[in-house]
Design a protein around this motif. Sequence first.
Motif, PDB file in Angstrom:
ATOM      1  N   SER A  12       0.839  -1.202   0.000  1.00 53.62           N
ATOM      2  CA  SER A  12       0.000   0.000   0.000  1.00 53.62           C
ATOM      3  C   SER A  12       0.875   1.254   0.000  1.00 53.62           C
ATOM      4  O   SER A  12       0.614   2.210  -0.723  1.00 53.62           O
ATOM      5  N   VAL A  16       1.054   4.115  -2.699  1.00 51.07           N
ATOM      6  CA  VAL A  16       0.771   5.495  -2.320  1.00 51.07           C
ATOM      7  C   VAL A  16       1.969   6.391  -2.585  1.00 51.07           C
ATOM      8  O   VAL A  16       1.838   7.499  -3.099  1.00 51.07           O
ATOM      9  N   ILE A 123      -5.140   6.457   2.178  1.00 50.50           N
ATOM     10  CA  ILE A 123      -6.192   6.054   1.242  1.00 50.50           C
ATOM     11  C   ILE A 123      -7.513   6.180   1.999  1.00 50.50           C
ATOM     12  O   ILE A 123      -7.858   5.311   2.795  1.00 50.50           O
ATOM     13  N   GLN A 127     -12.719   4.885  -0.586  1.00 50.44           N
ATOM     14  CA  GLN A 127     -11.998   5.015  -1.853  1.00 50.44           C
ATOM     15  C   GLN A 127     -11.444   3.640  -2.227  1.00 50.44           C
ATOM     16  O   GLN A 127     -10.984   2.890  -1.370  1.00 50.44           O
ATOM     17  N   CYS A 129      -8.996   0.756  -3.393  1.00 52.51           N
ATOM     18  CA  CYS A 129      -7.558   0.560  -3.212  1.00 52.51           C
ATOM     19  C   CYS A 129      -6.864   0.871  -4.539  1.00 52.51           C
ATOM     20  O   CYS A 129      -7.408   0.608  -5.611  1.00 52.51           O
ATOM     21  N   PRO A 130      -5.658   1.442  -4.462  1.00 53.36           N
ATOM     22  CA  PRO A 130      -4.931   1.756  -5.694  1.00 53.36           C
ATOM     23  C   PRO A 130      -4.561   0.489  -6.466  1.00 53.36           C
ATOM     24  O   PRO A 130      -4.509  -0.601  -5.905  1.00 53.36           O
ATOM     25  N   CYS A 140      -6.602  -2.718   1.438  1.00 48.96           N
ATOM     26  CA  CYS A 140      -5.674  -1.655   1.829  1.00 48.96           C
ATOM     27  C   CYS A 140      -6.190  -0.938   3.077  1.00 48.96           C
ATOM     28  O   CYS A 140      -5.703   0.127   3.429  1.00 48.96           O
ATOM     29  N   HIS A 141      -7.189  -1.516   3.720  1.00 47.90           N
ATOM     30  CA  HIS A 141      -7.762  -0.970   4.951  1.00 47.90           C
ATOM     31  C   HIS A 141      -8.012  -2.092   5.939  1.00 47.90           C
ATOM     32  O   HIS A 141      -8.251  -3.239   5.548  1.00 47.90           O
TER      33      HIS A 141
END
Length: 197
Positions: A12, A16, A123, A127, A129-130, A140-141
């Motif tokens: 992540s 980011v 993030i 939203q 995740c990238p 990602c959370h």
Amino acid sequence: MDKLSVLTVTLSLVVVMSQVNCTSPTTKRVTKAQILGFDWKNCGQPDAPAVLKTLNVSPDPISIPGDLTASASGSTSVELSAPLSLNVTLEKEVAGFWVKVPCVEELGSCHYPDACDILNQLIPPGQDCPEPLHTYGLPCHCPFKAGSYSLPQSDFYLPNMDLPYWLTNGNYRVQGVLGSQDKELGCVKVALSLHSS
């Protein structure tokens, strides 16, 4: 740091970092840098609830700005939920000795009370995740559910970055220990050399 969380947090943060640039009076613009000799190992207890099985990054050296290829896999036997404390120890080699870098502006050898909160700042919740985390269904959370996770070989772009003035050329070791309710969930160590201009 818990091995699965290391995988998720590391990936992540790479994603980011490739998208976010922070500036501060104590940072300098890195127009060209190389990371050489990237190496990692688990340093957690044998009975840690999660395991980082593989982490591969290339090329060596990694150029900033430039492309990075990474793959990783890991698993956890327990759900990882907030708060997840993160203790980071950063050391720099100076004249043949390893010197602990103090925590300065939340970088260096720092204690973070909740790694989940850090991910939420990077993030925002709600939203997606990238990429490529989103494509492969990687979270990602927090919470991170028990199970196996795998990131197939994926490409990332690392842009120019602003680094603290003290984080410049040299050999570095980083250890991350993730915990919850005073219990160590896991640990990982990373070694690398940074050469910037």
